[in-house]
Design an enzyme around this catalytic site. Structure first.
Site, PDB file in Angstrom:
ATOM      1  N   CYS A   1       0.863  -1.180   0.000  1.00 43.06           N
ATOM      2  CA  CYS A   1       0.000   0.000   0.000  1.00 43.06           C
ATOM      3  C   CYS A   1       0.904   1.236   0.000  1.00 43.06           C
ATOM      4  O   CYS A   1       1.930   1.254   0.687  1.00 43.06           O
ATOM      5  CB  CYS A   1      -0.879  -0.027   1.241  1.00 43.06           C
ATOM      6  SG  CYS A   1      -1.727   1.531   1.599  1.00 43.06           S
TER       7      CYS A   1
ATOM      8  N   GLU B   1     -23.623  -8.918  28.565  1.00 44.70           N
ATOM      9  CA  GLU B   1     -22.719  -7.943  27.945  1.00 44.70           C
ATOM     10  C   GLU B   1     -22.745  -6.672  28.780  1.00 44.70           C
ATOM     11  O   GLU B   1     -23.818  -6.193  29.174  1.00 44.70           O
ATOM     12  CB  GLU B   1     -23.176  -7.652  26.508  1.00 44.70           C
ATOM     13  CG  GLU B   1     -22.494  -6.479  25.832  1.00 44.70           C
ATOM     14  CD  GLU B   1     -20.984  -6.650  25.728  1.00 44.70           C
ATOM     15  OE1 GLU B   1     -20.270  -5.695  26.085  1.00 44.70           O
ATOM     16  OE2 GLU B   1     -20.534  -7.727  25.297  1.00 44.70           O
TER      17      GLU B   1
ATOM     18  N   CYS C   1     -10.233 -13.317  20.537  1.00 47.79           N
ATOM     19  CA  CYS C   1      -9.578 -12.400  19.602  1.00 47.79           C
ATOM     20  C   CYS C   1      -8.141 -12.127  20.033  1.00 47.79           C
ATOM     21  O   CYS C   1      -7.482 -11.248  19.487  1.00 47.79           O
ATOM     22  CB  CYS C   1     -10.359 -11.092  19.481  1.00 47.79           C
ATOM     23  SG  CYS C   1     -10.523 -10.185  21.044  1.00 47.79           S
TER      24      CYS C   1
END
Length: 389
Positions: free
Chosen positions: A6, A271, A343
């Site tokens: 990029c 949550e 994650c």
């Protein structure tokens, strides 16, 4: 083989794997997960491998851009923060991991603001008008939400901005144009007022056969096809979910909760972010699901008050992993299976080590590359409770 980089890869801090072949990206990420497992006392061979991303380019459905300058007193730029800098901004109108519509809008909005003589917000002096541009797109629906964020320190041409967006030749369909006012001194976008200039303040998306209404600031999966595949394969690891009560902890907007609710007896989602919970409730009603209960609370607090006991627990914690007290509560239920979606493989490995001490064994572990060119890695691990422990 080295890929073409990029043009702003050296300055932009977004993609750390620019110029590296995709095969090597996957190898690096797979080795990273194996390294974390080894340091936590597990065999690296526990990992079954890493699954590549369905699309390597134009996969992000959300970007939050910042107005600023590349150098002091330089021309106005709209893009990403320069690597290791909170002031300098790099032009991001050539980004390869977002839909081309995003790049078109960034270029057009930058020109519009320059022509108007608008000044970006100064973090040092807390003066100026322009702060952010947030673009969100429904990949399955083709709906596009455009949201410009400014201070209230001077006037902004809302009609001119809306007209600019409406006349742009775009592949997607603009479903909403918003103007958010944020006079907070912090760098985060604090939506003190949201003005709808055209359309609606949300877009629609479809995941796992379900419909989701995604608000301007709602959390949602950044790469829908990749997340859908990960969730599908993760749910296949849970044997016989029919008729069971499932806890979905750190459930976000409840995407996987609702997918499980199609078969489970009941799903309880927890949550801490109130807005995410409200979105989960709206979307469950939209999908006609009546066996979902969503709770806005810290997991540790919520587990002390939920009456329904779980048969299966699914956890999808933030990058920091599950805190020790909450993890102890989760493990104390002694459910036969815990599905861990992560994650951050480092904190996942640390949590798995604690689970083993409580009689659990990781039996399946897969890694997923949902964000090519970046350092991020997703993992799914199935833990089973050893009999008699």
């Amino acid at each position: 083989m080295e890929l073409t980089k990029c043009p702003v890869s050296e300055a932009c801090g977004g993609c750390s794997y620019q110029g590296i072949s995709y095969d090597d990206q996957l190898k690096n990420k797979e080795n990273e997960v194996r390294g974390h497992l080894k340091r936590a006392g597990f065999s690296p061979d526990l990992l079954e491998g890493i699954t590549g991303c369905p699309e390597r380019y134009a996969y992000r459905n959300k970007m939050e851009y910042t107005f600023g300058n590349e150098s002091k007193d330089g021309p106005l730029r709209l893009g990403m923060h320069r690597k290791k800098s909170f002031i300098s901004v790099v032009d991001a109108s050539c980004c390869e991991i977002v839909p081309e519509d995003f790049n078109r809008i960034v270029k057009a909005v930058t020109s519009f603001c320059i022509e108007k003589g608008y000044v970006q917000y100064s973090k040092k002096f807390h003066t100026g008008l322009l702060r952010n541009l947030i673009l969100r797109q429904g990949i399955r629906t083709g709906q596009l939400l455009v949201n410009i964020v400014t201070t209230s320190q001077s006037d902004f041409d809302e009609k001119g901005f809306a007209a600019l967006i409406e006349r742009l030749p775009l592949d997607a369909s603009v479903c909403g144009i918003l103007h958010t006012l944020n006079d907070d001194r912090s760098d985060a976008v604090n939506a003190q007022e949201v003005r709808v200039l055209a359309g609606e303040p949300f877009y629609m998306e479809q995941v796992l056969g379900l419909s989701f209404k995604v608000g301007a600031f709602s959390f949602f999966q950044t790469n829908v096809p990749a997340a859908e595949r990960l969730y599908s394969e993760a749910l296949e690891l849970i044997p016989g979910i029919e008729g069971k009560t499932v806890y979905d902890l750190y459930c976000g907007t409840g995407t996987i909760s609702q997918a499980m609710a199609l078969k489970a007896k009941k799903v309880v989602g927890v949550e801490i972010v109130e807005e995410a919970v409200q979105a989960a409730k709206v979307n469950a009603a939209l999908n006609g699901l009546t066996n979902c209960l969503f709770i806005a609370d810290d997991v540790q607090n919520a587990l002390s008050s939920i009456e329904d006991k779980p048969d299966v627990i699914v956890v999808d914690p933030p990058r920091s992993g599950i805190m020790p007290k909450a993890l102890s509560q989760i493990l104390a239920y002694k459910v036969p299976q815990i599905l861990y979606i992560s994650c951050n493989p480092k904190t996942m490995a640390e949590n798995l080590r604690a689970a083993v001490l409580c009689g659990y064994k990781p039996v399946r572990l897969k890694a997923y590359d949902n964000f090519p060119f970046t350092k991020h890695i997703e993992c799914v691990c199935l833990l089973e409770k050893a009999s008699g422990k």
